[in-house]
Motif scaffolding. Sequence first.
Motif, PDB file in Angstrom:
ATOM      1  N   ASP A 170      -0.298   4.518   5.340  1.00 44.78           N
ATOM      2  CA  ASP A 170      -1.887   5.112   4.885  1.00 44.78           C
ATOM      3  C   ASP A 170      -1.407   5.555   3.974  1.00 44.78           C
ATOM      4  O   ASP A 170      -0.974   6.718   3.300  1.00 44.78           O
ATOM      5  CB  ASP A 170      -2.398   6.636   4.772  1.00 44.78           C
ATOM      6  CG  ASP A 170      -4.043   5.863   5.114  1.00 44.78           C
ATOM      7  OD1 ASP A 170      -4.459   4.925   4.307  1.00 44.78           O
ATOM      8  OD2 ASP A 170      -3.943   7.121   3.979  1.00 44.78           O
ATOM      9  N   GLU A 171      -1.752   5.365   2.674  1.00 42.29           N
ATOM     10  CA  GLU A 171      -1.227   5.654   1.410  1.00 42.29           C
ATOM     11  C   GLU A 171      -1.927   4.663   0.465  1.00 42.29           C
ATOM     12  O   GLU A 171      -2.847   3.648   0.299  1.00 42.29           O
ATOM     13  CB  GLU A 171       0.501   4.961   0.569  1.00 42.29           C
ATOM     14  CG  GLU A 171       0.735   3.560   1.054  1.00 42.29           C
ATOM     15  CD  GLU A 171       2.232   3.098   0.937  1.00 42.29           C
ATOM     16  OE1 GLU A 171       2.667   2.482   0.265  1.00 42.29           O
ATOM     17  OE2 GLU A 171       2.917   4.017   1.567  1.00 42.29           O
ATOM     18  N   PRO A 172      -2.248   4.666  -1.184  1.00 45.56           N
ATOM     19  CA  PRO A 172      -2.952   4.611  -1.671  1.00 45.56           C
ATOM     20  C   PRO A 172      -3.052   2.648  -2.057  1.00 45.56           C
ATOM     21  O   PRO A 172      -2.320   2.473  -2.283  1.00 45.56           O
ATOM     22  CB  PRO A 172      -2.679   5.280  -3.434  1.00 45.56           C
ATOM     23  CG  PRO A 172      -2.374   6.360  -3.091  1.00 45.56           C
ATOM     24  CD  PRO A 172      -0.945   5.984  -2.354  1.00 45.56           C
ATOM     25  N   HIS A 173      -4.233   2.557  -1.871  1.00 43.57           N
ATOM     26  CA  HIS A 173      -3.573   0.854  -1.793  1.00 43.57           C
ATOM     27  C   HIS A 173      -4.287   0.148  -2.919  1.00 43.57           C
ATOM     28  O   HIS A 173      -5.124   0.988  -4.264  1.00 43.57           O
ATOM     29  CB  HIS A 173      -5.055   0.724  -0.273  1.00 43.57           C
ATOM     30  CG  HIS A 173      -4.551   0.928   0.383  1.00 43.57           C
ATOM     31  ND1 HIS A 173      -3.143   0.675   1.214  1.00 43.57           N
ATOM     32  CD2 HIS A 173      -4.993   1.580   1.818  1.00 43.57           C
ATOM     33  CE1 HIS A 173      -3.080   1.484   1.994  1.00 43.57           C
ATOM     34  NE2 HIS A 173      -4.320   2.215   2.505  1.00 43.57           N
ATOM     35  N   GLY A 174      -4.385  -0.890  -3.298  1.00 46.67           N
ATOM     36  CA  GLY A 174      -4.679  -1.069  -4.486  1.00 46.67           C
ATOM     37  C   GLY A 174      -4.150  -1.916  -5.210  1.00 46.67           C
ATOM     38  O   GLY A 174      -4.017  -1.803  -6.853  1.00 46.67           O
ATOM     39  N   ILE A 175      -2.259  -0.706  -5.652  1.00 47.38           N
ATOM     40  CA  ILE A 175      -1.579  -0.399  -6.480  1.00 47.38           C
ATOM     41  C   ILE A 175       0.081  -1.719  -5.789  1.00 47.38           C
ATOM     42  O   ILE A 175       0.061  -1.647  -4.981  1.00 47.38           O
ATOM     43  CB  ILE A 175      -1.672   0.975  -7.097  1.00 47.38           C
ATOM     44  CG1 ILE A 175      -1.230   1.558  -6.292  1.00 47.38           C
ATOM     45  CG2 ILE A 175      -2.669   1.458  -7.946  1.00 47.38           C
ATOM     46  CD1 ILE A 175      -0.924   2.957  -5.949  1.00 47.38           C
ATOM     47  N   VAL A 176       0.352  -1.196  -7.782  1.00 47.53           N
ATOM     48  CA  VAL A 176       1.832  -2.132  -7.281  1.00 47.53           C
ATOM     49  C   VAL A 176       2.797  -1.672  -6.408  1.00 47.53           C
ATOM     50  O   VAL A 176       2.840  -2.488  -5.432  1.00 47.53           O
ATOM     51  CB  VAL A 176       2.456  -2.536  -8.567  1.00 47.53           C
ATOM     52  CG1 VAL A 176       3.689  -3.188  -8.218  1.00 47.53           C
ATOM     53  CG2 VAL A 176       1.492  -3.446  -9.247  1.00 47.53           C
ATOM     54  N   ALA A 177       2.822   0.093  -6.181  1.00 48.22           N
ATOM     55  CA  ALA A 177       3.909   0.821  -5.829  1.00 48.22           C
ATOM     56  C   ALA A 177       3.187   1.115  -4.211  1.00 48.22           C
ATOM     57  O   ALA A 177       3.337   2.191  -3.940  1.00 48.22           O
ATOM     58  CB  ALA A 177       3.819   2.173  -6.305  1.00 48.22           C
TER      59      ALA A 177
END
Length: 282
Positions: A170-177
């Motif tokens: 689980d980590e920030p979603h919708g970003i390249v990284a």
Amino acid sequence: MKITIGLTTWTEHPALINDEERPVTLNEYAQHLPTVEVDTFFYALPQIATIQKWLAQVPESFQFIVKAHRGMTLHERGQEKGELEQVFHRYKQIVAPLVATGQLKTVLFQFPPYFDASPEDIEYLRLVRLWMGKLPVAIELRNQTWYRPGTLKSLLSFCRELHFTLVAADEPHGIVASVPFVLATTNPDLVMMRLHGQNTAGWTNQGKSWRKTRTLYKYSADELAAFRDQIRGLAPQPAELCVIFNNNSGKDAAPNALQLQRLLGVHFTDLAPRSPEQIDLF
């Protein structure tokens, strides 16, 4: 399904010692949670004596998740195959005490963002299984090519074939990284969740303070309840599901872990502390 919960490292969780401002000892940590993730191995392989000291401080039921060395995850590119195989050989010698006592939960291979779904890197995963033998392996992938609609199904089958635990991160979603959160049973013995938080600004921070901001996040009660529901709904169920909280830049990992434990109604047994006499005799 057995459910276990742990944190990354044991020293930086004051909530476990009534918010005292000092490092938490492993003995103290093991009185609250049944497992811990250790990143020491990523930077340099510890001495076997160090691992024996760790074992002396925890109950016999306590288990360790240990990171693979950075050479083994190709953070150090350009190594010859024979040289790399020797790193694996040495690594297995170092973790032998954990294996002997049944206290190695898994070896975590956290691959770099440039490790992608290319034929070369897919073949490397086969080498990982070959060189690790029968040791338990969990892999955390950080390149979106593995999770494309046409690739994800093959990835899940591939992990099942190699008996890998595919980490649900689980980590920030919708970003390249970042990669999506995919909770699936690819290893019937162990499913693993690693919760990094949803701090998008910290996750994309390329400045000097990125280590302090990347996991600066406190999960809300609603977010933890959503995790609880996903855990309960997992099918097929593995023998064990382990949740590791890594959202600790603001010392939120331990409080969130204890919250999730209460939401799941899980009670950890055999967490009695080791006495100084037991530690000295080990």
